[in-house]
Design a protein around this motif. Structure first.
Motif, PDB file in Angstrom:
ATOM      1  N   UNK A  19       0.830  -1.206   0.000  1.00  0.00           N
ATOM      2  CA  UNK A  19       0.000   0.000   0.000  1.00  0.00           C
ATOM      3  C   UNK A  19       0.864   1.255   0.000  1.00  0.00           C
ATOM      4  N   UNK A  20       1.951   1.210   0.767  1.00  0.00           N
ATOM      5  CA  UNK A  20       2.836   2.378   0.828  1.00  0.00           C
ATOM      6  C   UNK A  20       3.563   2.540  -0.505  1.00  0.00           C
ATOM      7  N   UNK A  23       1.723   4.359  -3.379  1.00  0.00           N
ATOM      8  CA  UNK A  23       1.558   5.816  -3.405  1.00  0.00           C
ATOM      9  C   UNK A  23       2.849   6.588  -3.156  1.00  0.00           C
ATOM     10  N   UNK A  40       8.458   5.701  17.819  1.00  0.00           N
ATOM     11  CA  UNK A  40       8.122   5.872  16.411  1.00  0.00           C
ATOM     12  C   UNK A  40       9.231   6.693  15.772  1.00  0.00           C
ATOM     13  N   UNK A  81       4.185   0.159  10.546  1.00  0.00           N
ATOM     14  CA  UNK A  81       4.816   1.051   9.572  1.00  0.00           C
ATOM     15  C   UNK A  81       3.693   1.794   8.850  1.00  0.00           C
ATOM     16  N   UNK A  82       3.810   3.124   8.828  1.00  0.00           N
ATOM     17  CA  UNK A  82       2.752   3.950   8.249  1.00  0.00           C
ATOM     18  C   UNK A  82       3.338   4.922   7.242  1.00  0.00           C
ATOM     19  N   UNK A  83       2.647   5.111   6.148  1.00  0.00           N
ATOM     20  CA  UNK A  83       3.125   6.055   5.139  1.00  0.00           C
ATOM     21  C   UNK A  83       2.345   5.910   3.855  1.00  0.00           C
ATOM     22  N   UNK A  84       2.757   6.507   2.770  1.00  0.00           N
ATOM     23  CA  UNK A  84       3.882   7.440   2.683  1.00  0.00           C
ATOM     24  C   UNK A  84       3.488   8.799   3.261  1.00  0.00           C
TER      25      UNK A  84
ATOM     26  N   UNK B 162      -4.991   5.882  11.568  1.00  0.00           N
ATOM     27  CA  UNK B 162      -3.636   6.302  11.210  1.00  0.00           C
ATOM     28  C   UNK B 162      -2.583   5.840  12.216  1.00  0.00           C
ATOM     29  N   UNK B 163      -2.944   5.833  13.488  1.00  0.00           N
ATOM     30  CA  UNK B 163      -1.958   5.503  14.524  1.00  0.00           C
ATOM     31  C   UNK B 163      -1.846   3.982  14.714  1.00  0.00           C
ATOM     32  N   UNK B 201      -2.388   1.830  11.378  1.00  0.00           N
ATOM     33  CA  UNK B 201      -1.312   2.359  10.522  1.00  0.00           C
ATOM     34  C   UNK B 201      -1.785   2.674   9.107  1.00  0.00           C
ATOM     35  N   UNK B 203      -2.970   5.705   7.075  1.00  0.00           N
ATOM     36  CA  UNK B 203      -3.173   7.149   7.031  1.00  0.00           C
ATOM     37  C   UNK B 203      -3.943   7.448   5.751  1.00  0.00           C
ATOM     38  N   UNK B 206      -3.156   9.227   2.320  1.00  0.00           N
ATOM     39  CA  UNK B 206      -1.760   8.927   1.995  1.00  0.00           C
ATOM     40  C   UNK B 206      -1.600   7.440   1.646  1.00  0.00           C
ATOM     41  N   UNK B 207      -1.923   6.574   2.614  1.00  0.00           N
ATOM     42  CA  UNK B 207      -1.760   5.132   2.389  1.00  0.00           C
ATOM     43  C   UNK B 207      -2.776   4.632   1.360  1.00  0.00           C
ATOM     44  N   UNK B 208      -3.986   5.110   1.514  1.00  0.00           N
ATOM     45  CA  UNK B 208      -5.059   4.774   0.578  1.00  0.00           C
ATOM     46  C   UNK B 208      -5.902   6.021   0.406  1.00  0.00           C
ATOM     47  N   UNK B 209      -6.676   6.061  -0.683  1.00  0.00           N
ATOM     48  CA  UNK B 209      -7.488   7.263  -0.899  1.00  0.00           C
ATOM     49  C   UNK B 209      -8.975   6.897  -0.919  1.00  0.00           C
ATOM     50  N   UNK B 212     -10.079   5.198  -4.060  1.00  0.00           N
ATOM     51  CA  UNK B 212      -9.783   3.761  -4.065  1.00  0.00           C
ATOM     52  C   UNK B 212     -10.842   2.989  -3.282  1.00  0.00           C
ATOM     53  N   UNK B 389      -4.683  15.961   7.094  1.00  0.00           N
ATOM     54  CA  UNK B 389      -4.235  15.124   5.973  1.00  0.00           C
ATOM     55  C   UNK B 389      -5.385  14.663   5.076  1.00  0.00           C
ATOM     56  N   UNK B 392      -7.647  17.518   3.344  1.00  0.00           N
ATOM     57  CA  UNK B 392      -7.028  18.199   2.204  1.00  0.00           C
ATOM     58  C   UNK B 392      -6.948  17.315   0.969  1.00  0.00           C
TER      59      UNK B 392
END
Ligand code: FAD
Ligand code: FES
Lengths: 272, 452
Positions: A19-20, A23, A40, A81-84, B162-163, B201, B203, B206-209, B212, B389, B392
């Protein structure tokens, strides 16, 4: 996860995170936590592969968490792990760009380099390290850059001296549209001071202390052009001519004592 | 209500309030007049049938009482502890006019804790799956409520957080000594027990929209991403070392367990003298956390007077008992630092309250008199704004004010299939109002998907 040591104290890790990877853009980072009691930490996404669903991270073992990360073996899992995260680097056709990388800063510059090339920019890369064996990813930069210059403090490879010396040669003789510098804070500050009188736009990628990395805590705040900005969502790249480097430097050592305590305690435990 | 001894409790993070004993709870329940037109219900943002649940307690059918509450409110152990009852149900109680209102919050907490003591969870009936997928973004009280209500109706619910921990402010903001982590975990287990999937985890934006999600077959999306981003005063010295935003200070301790450093990796600075700026729950929580980390003196610096303090009453009393010092009618002007860039003092201006304006509010006005408090840590708790996040990342989403999502009374945004509620649409508010918004949104999501 796959891991490999690529220089003394520097490891490279390829993490399965589809997933990261899907994007990830130049300038993005992840925040990870290794275990229940872990902290973190942010790490730049140095490369990503959508098809394989992987991201690549480079890290220097400078503290407890990076030491611990370095002890993981291929096949191990990273708990969180979280991102991007972060604001991606704005990429367009600028013309001649100079990328200045110090130490592990090359991890951030590499995806920027690829993105700039994809938009037909001419790129000169200046890579700096204390000594030859600490230089990482030179071949990767050679593959994509129009030109690569190397500077080492001890002259063991490339030219002897600082990256700013090499940069000065270039901007004195050629036109430069954009400079992007990533590395130790003093290096980014020196680059910004060098380019300021020339009026060359200079971007730097900052590495303040972060907690959650989603704009909710304010730990990562830096003063840019007199305003408080959150590096994790508005950065980590900012205009080097506007960053208060001294303020950033002072905030970076805020937990120095605790970091030492934590690292010592960890090393003691490892010996047992 | 029973409380632990202030001298003992301020040295640890264990829960301050011990709740009611069984006998106290039954006695308190017996005080309820069972009004024909109960005003307390009108004071409750989720309209719990309060007289009914209390009548069960009076008859010692505690689980019956709990079941009644859960028809309206999935998180009774939490709400019993953190709701501002004095301005809601208890503020309306008719007994309050002459003497003390019924302690509705304490009784609510008692029945929830009673179930814990039995070591079981009574799940309500869940309708058979209807196959419709709904995405809930944010696992705070708003998101958890939407998730639970829709799961009961047979929807397939995924919560994206997200956390690395679920619960929103309950997990990272409100301290252990007021809301034990195991209480939150149990309430979350309850929601999961209804079949809700919680993915950490993630977000979103960012991670997905959102796009999607719609492509993946989610029929509707609820946004409950909260308002946790810190506001700043904009006074000199805010970036000095040892100036914290309350969000960071509390996150380090509550989410990252920095009070157990170095056993846990995340540190937090312990200070001797601390000034906390602000007067709400966040300020009280920060002050009492600083005290528990070992501070000798903790000041709350607040612009208005004691009467205007927006925090829950109980916490103000608890803070005073623990020795927190209040500096009312004091507005910070500058945070002063030493040569190394660390805080050494805070300079404030003395304020006075104006005559009430049209809205009846008294504004603080400067007096020109200044004073300095010497401190080595400053915590800013002057309010939060929208988490940016996700908001926006959605094109065309109607916003108001500081990036809050505009919704109608049923929780609908201006975009089809997208609903919102809680702090992200109201600005920082309360747990129970976020849950109320979640209930309304769940109802309209159900109507939207079922085509009613
Ligand atoms: C210190 C403190 C003390 C408080 N004390 C009280 C009290 O005593 N009583 C009371 O009633 N209220 C209190 N409040 C207020 C109350 O906690 C909030 O009003 C309530 O939690 C709001 O709920 P929410 O569901 O809207 O948002 P939140 O609880 O803020 O939850 C939002 C969640 O969404 C997540 N999120 C954000 N962005 C994304 C994204 N892009 N993708 C995925 N997830 C995301 C966040 O990580 C968070 O977990 C307090 C608040 C604080 C900070
Ligand atoms: S790391 Fe928390 S706001 Fe940036």
């Amino acid at each position: 996860m796959k891991k490999q040591t690529i220089a003394p104290e520097v490891d490279m890790m390829v993490v399965n995170a589809p997933l990261i990877a899907n994007h990830a853009k130049a300038g993005n980072f992840v925040v990870m936590r290794l275990h229940e009691k872990g902290e973190r930490i942010p790490l730049t996404i140095a490369d990503s592969n959508k098809d394989a669903g992987t991201i690549t991270l480079l890290f220097q073992k400078t503290g407890k968490t990076t030491e611990e990360l370095g002890m993981l073996n291929s096949g191990d899992e990273i708990r969180d792990i979280a991102g991007p995260l972060g604001h991606p680097t704005p990429v367009k056709k600028y013309g001649h760009c100079v990328l200045v990388g110090g130490g592990i800063g090359v991890a951030t510059l590499y995806p920027i380099l690829k993105a700039l090339k994809a938009r037909n920019n001419k790129v000169t890369a200046i890579l700096g390290a204390r000594t030859k064996e600490l230089l990482v990813w030179e071949e990767n930069f050679r593959e994509f850059s129009n030109e690569v210059l190397v500077a080492t403090d001890d002259g063991s490879y490339g030219r002897k001296g600082l990256v700013t010396d090499a940069l000065k040669d270039i901007i004195d003789h050629r036109s430069v549209a954009l400079v992007i510098a990533v590395g130790p804070i003093r290096m980014m500050q020196a680059v910004s001071e060098l380019t300021r009188p020339y009026g060359i736009k200079t971007m730097v990628s900052l590495n303040p202390i972060m907690v959650e990395g989603t704009g909710m805590c304010g730990a990562c705040r830096v003063n840019v052009a007199g305003k408080t900005r959150f590096a994790c969502i508005e950065g980590p790249e900012f205009d080097g001519h506007e960053v208060d480097f001294n303020g950033l430097g002072s905030r970076l050592v805020f937990y120095k004592k605790e970091e030492e305590v934590s690292l010592k305690r960890f090393k003691r435990k490892c010996k047992k | 209500m029973r409380y632990r001894n202030p001298e003992k409790r301020k040295a640890d993070f264990k829960e301050v309030s011990l709740g009611l004993t069984e006998r106290q709870a039954v006695k308190e329940a017996a005080r309820c007049l069972q009004c024909k037109k109960p005003r307390c219900i009108a004071g409750c943002p989720v309209e719990i049938d309060i007289p009914k649940f209390i009548s069960f307690v009076k008859e010692k059918d505690y689980l019956g009482g709990l079941r009644t509450i859960r028809e309206f409110n999935m998180l009774p152990a939490i709400c019993g502890r953190v709701c501002p009852q004095e301005t809601q149900c208890q503020g309306m109680c008719i007994l309050g006019k002459k003497s003390k209102p019924v302690s509705i919050g304490s009784i609510e907490r008692f029945v929830a804790d009673y179930e814990v003591s039995l070591g079981r969870i009574d799940l309500p009936d869940i309708k058979p799956s209807n196959g419709h997928k709904v995405a809930v973004i944010g696992s705070g009280p708003a998101g958890l409520t939407v998730a639970a209500d829709l799961a009961k109706l047979g929807y397939d619910i995924t919560v994206f957080e997200a956390l690395h921990e679920a619960g929103g402010v309950l997990a990272y903001g409100i301290p252990e000594f007021r809301l034990p982590k195991k209480t939150i975990q149990r309430e979350i287990e309850f929601v999961k027990g209804l079949g809700v999937r919680i993915l950490l985890n993630r977000v979103i934006g960012k991670t997905q929209t959102i796009d999607e999600f719609f492509n993946d077959g989610f029929k509707a999306i609820f946004i409950g991403v909260g308002a946790g981003a810190p506001k700043y005063l904009g006074i000199p010295g805010e970036n000095l070392n040892n100036v914290y935003f309350a969000s960071e200070f509390l996150t380090r301790v509550n989410l990252m367990k920095a009070h157990h450093f170095p056993v846990y990796d995340t540190p937090v600075k312990k200070a001797r003298k601390v000034a906390v700026i602000g007067g709400g729950n966040v300020a009280m929580d920060s002050a009492r956390t600083a005290l528990r980390l070992g501070a000798e003196r903790v000041y709350i610096v607040y612009r208005r007077s004691e009467r205007e303090l927006p925090s829950r009453h109980e916490e103000i009393e608890n803070a005073k008992e623990e020795g927190i010092r209040f500096r009312f009618l004091s507005d910070p002007r500058v945070i002063l630092g030493n040569d190394a860039g660390w805080v050494r003092a805070i300079r404030c201006e003395k304020m006075r309250l104006s005559d009430p304006d049209e809205s009846g509010r008294k504004r603080p006005e400067p007096t020109g008199k200044e004073f300095t408090i010497s401190v080595d840590q400053v915590i800013m708790a002057i309010g939060q704004t929208s988490n940016p996040i996700l908001v926006r990342s959605i094109k065309g989403l109607k916003l108001w004010g500081d990036g809050y999502i505009g919704i109608d009374r049923e929780g609908r945004t201006n975009l089809k299939g997208i609903f919102a509620g809680g702090d992200i649409s109201t600005g920082a508010a309360t747990v129970i109002s976020a849950m109320g918004a979640g209930k309304r949104a769940a109802r309209s999501i159900d109507e939207y998907i079922m085509g009613r």
